[in-house]
Design a protein around this motif. Structure first.
Motif: not given
Ligand code: WT7
Length: 658
Positions: A317, A392-395, A417-418, A420-422, A512, A524, A527, A533, A538
């Protein structure tokens, strides 16, 4: 059934009432044409030129997308550019030398401001120093720094000379650092003496020293003196003081190295389904285009803004939305060293107020904490400068969403509410704040050009309202290109599950679970793999389990996620000990030490439950699924197929505190 984490299975997830984007926001938004979805669809993949056009290229690319060798895609092939030049030099040329690039808010109220010119000087000097230390193009430089300005400076200095960086979160352990440096064959390290955690001086260099002792390769190390007198340190062989180096190379400039669009910009290690962290490879052209585009279209960043993503640069992030995205757009990015509740629980709002922050981006775990602390804290400050809020990061569920909207945004800022992932590199699911209605509890549709699908085990799309696996059915510019030294693992982790290579279909498996509604909005659920998470971080359950089973006296261990009001998910560990190890307090202490040594304090379990046995199938597999249901006090269904069904009731009673 993919609801491994007990997020709700077929129970309806409540989404709150819909909200339209505030007209005052729409009036000034970067993207307001609702035709953008169709336009991207009609022109895919060339639509992504719109993202690439936000950058300056030394040599134009020949093709937008090459997919002959899927899933090893190539974006903007033939193009050449330099990320540091895009993030810094071109803004100087545009007459914005004195514009603030980084506003640093340190512990104890210390502050620093770097103009684009200051940043240029720092990056050039440090790039010259790195070269002098022997860093060549394509050498991986590991950076193990907390939230101090030298962190983005080091990243951009690497980018300038074409050396990929691998930033390791400063809170990770010496072992975790050593594993990552070993996996990347990294011979260069940038770290510091220590940093402040809350009030205390914390020694970082001793962790770095311990990591170096475990490595086969020699490592030249640069040490930033952050703490001065508070933590004196001595430099050993192959160690160099950052400030001395800057002095030695004062005033030097280094030409930015034009990199191929597909050359690696950085590596970022993240948790996967096995104990070994995955080295996610991001490239220069696609990644930078995608982060710049989403900073523009989703976060609505403008050059004159003061923008604040309250994350740590040690995770993706911060890479994408503290450093590369905002700096590519020439805005002012705020960097905060501290925690939200030190010295008091209004710390963040005080920073927003004093800096007139326009855009604020944080994680649900923080928002839940703000909500718990109450609205008095934001009310103490003038937050009227805010224009947009992000999560960002979780639901994020509707209650904290609405609290954020009302008490931080005063009902006047859209909340994005964004999701995405690494691996996705940049935002892939979100509403466009100048166009779309918001539905609290749902992230939104795939961004224009991103083909998100929720599918069942066979890869068929599920009906609206049903849960399934979240996949992406087309490539996108910011996507992971491969895993460092692991093309095979790249295929098995992400592409084998839902792709149909015979039909030329490559569908990315995100790991996810999600649900989609009639409007294509994605909720979302959590996992589906062996990753949990915790507060937006993660963690691999297998990595934690192997730290536990390494402890003397531990026979077996299983780790699952347990839903928690504060953290979203907590780590719950179940452990059985060998005969003769009856002192649970001692074993528990050793388990926690071992986890902290292997991964870091972030992986510390909220609870370690000792049990004579773990529930197993007749073939002897530990039933983690069941242990997860027990931890979450879910209905267990039929357990008669177990070899030892009676143990489940015992564990359940223990968990419930009966
Ligand atoms: C996992 C990715 C990329 C940002 C930080 C984490 C969860 C991320 C949301 C959201 C629900 C989300 C997912 C995803 N996640 N954003 N807006 N709503 N869940 O990056 O460490 O690669 O983790 O974070 O489970 O797979 P990361």
């Amino acid at each position: 059934m993919v609801d491994r984490n007990g997020w709700g299975g077929d129970r309806p997830v409540l989404t709150g009432s819909r909200r339209s984007p505030p007209p005052s926001f729409v009036e000034q938004a970067n993207v307001t044409d609702s035709g953008i979805y169709d336009e991207f669809e009609a022109n895919w993949p060339n639509c992504w030129e719109r993202a690439a056009d936000l950058l300056s290229w030394n040599q134009p690319y020949e093709t937008v997308l090459e997919d002959e060798d899927a899933p090893f895609y190539r974006w903007f092939a033939g193009g050449r550019l330099n990320a540091a030049e895009n993030c810094v030099d071109r803004h100087l040329e545009a007459g914005r030398k004195t514009h603030t690039a980084i506003r640093w808010e340190g512990k104890h109220g210390d502050r620093k401001t770097y103009t684009y010119r200051d940043l240029y000087v720092a990056i050039n000097e440090f790039a010259a120093a790195l070269r002098n230390l022997g860093v060549e193009e394509d050498d991986v430089v590991t950076i193990y720094l907390p939230m101090i300005p030298e962190l983005p400076i080091a990243m951009l200095a690497c980018a300038r000379i074409g050396a990929p960086h691998s930033v390791v979160f400063a809170g990770l352990s010496a072992d975790a650092l050593a594993t990552r440096m070993d996996a990347a064959d990294s011979e260069f390290l940038v770290t510091c003496d220590g940093y402040y955690r809350r009030g205390d001086a914390f020694n970082q260099k001793s962790k770095a020293d311990n990591a170096r002792l475990k490595l086969a390769q020699d490592v030249r190390t640069v040490v930033v003196d952050r703490l001065g007198e508070d933590l004196p340190h001595v430099l050993g062989d192959d160690e160099f003081d950052y400030h001395d180096l800057r002095d030695r190379f004062a005033g030097e400039t280094v030409d930015p190295v034009p990199r191929d669009a597909e050359d690696m910009l950085f590596l970022m290690y993240t948790s996967g389904t096995t104990g070994e962290p995955k080295g996610v490879v991001h490239t220069t052209g696609g990644y930078l285009s995608h982060v710049a585009w989403t900073s523009h279209a989703v976060l609505d960043v403008k050059p004159e803004d003061t923008y604040w993503c309250a994350a740590d640069i040690g995770w993706i992030t911060g890479h994408s939305y503290i450093v590369y995205g905002p700096l590519a757009l020439g805005t002012t990015t705020v960097m905060y060293e501290g925690t939200p509740d030190y010295p008091d629980r209004d710390r963040l709002w005080e920073i927003v107020d004093r800096n007139a922050v326009d855009i604020f981006y944080t994680a649900p775990t923080a928002i839940r904490a703000f909500m718990k602390w109450g609205e008095d804290y934001p009310e103490r400050h003038d937050l009227s400068s805010l224009r947009l809020l992000g999560s960002v990061g979780e639901p994020i569920s509707p209650r904290p969403w609405n609290w954020y909207y009302e008490h931080v945004g005063n009902g006047e800022c859209p909340v994005v509410d964004t999701w995405w992932q690494t691996e996705t590199g940049a935002v892939t699911i979100s509403t466009l704040p100048g166009i779309d209605e918001m539905k609290p509890g749902a992230a939104g549709p795939g961004l224009p050009g991103i083909d998100v699908r929720v599918v069942d085990e066979s890869g068929a799309e599920v009906e609206p309202g049903e849960s399934g696996y979240l996949t992406i059915a087309r490539p996108w510019p910011g996507m992971v290109r491969t895993l460092y030294d692991g093309d095979d693992r790249f295929r098995t982790e992400y592409w084998n599950q839902f792709s149909d290579p015979d039909r030329g279909e490559w569908w990315y498996a995100s790991g996810d679970a999600a649900r989609v509604d009639e409007d294509g909005y994605i909720t979302v659920l959590g996992r589906v793999d062996d990753v949990i998470n915790v507060s937006g971080r993660r963690l691999s359950t297998m990595e934690i389990e192997s730290a536990i089973t390494g402890v003397e006296g531990v026979a077996e261990a299983a780790v699952v996620g347990r839903s928690s009001e504060a953290n979203g998910t907590d780590v719950q560990a179940y452990v059985s000990t060998e005969r003769g190890y009856d002192d649970q307090g001692e074993v528990r202490g050793a388990i926690i030490d071992s986890i902290e040594a292997a991964i870091g304090p972030i992986a510390r379990p909220a609870d370690v439950l000792f049990t004579p046995e773990l529930p197993k199938t007749r073939s002897g597999k530990i039933m983690r699924r069941l242990l997860e249901d027990v931890a979450n006090d879910e209905d267990l269904g039929d357990t008669s197929a177990l070899r030892n069904p009676e143990i489940v009731g015992e564990i359940q009673a223990e968990i419930r505190g009966e």
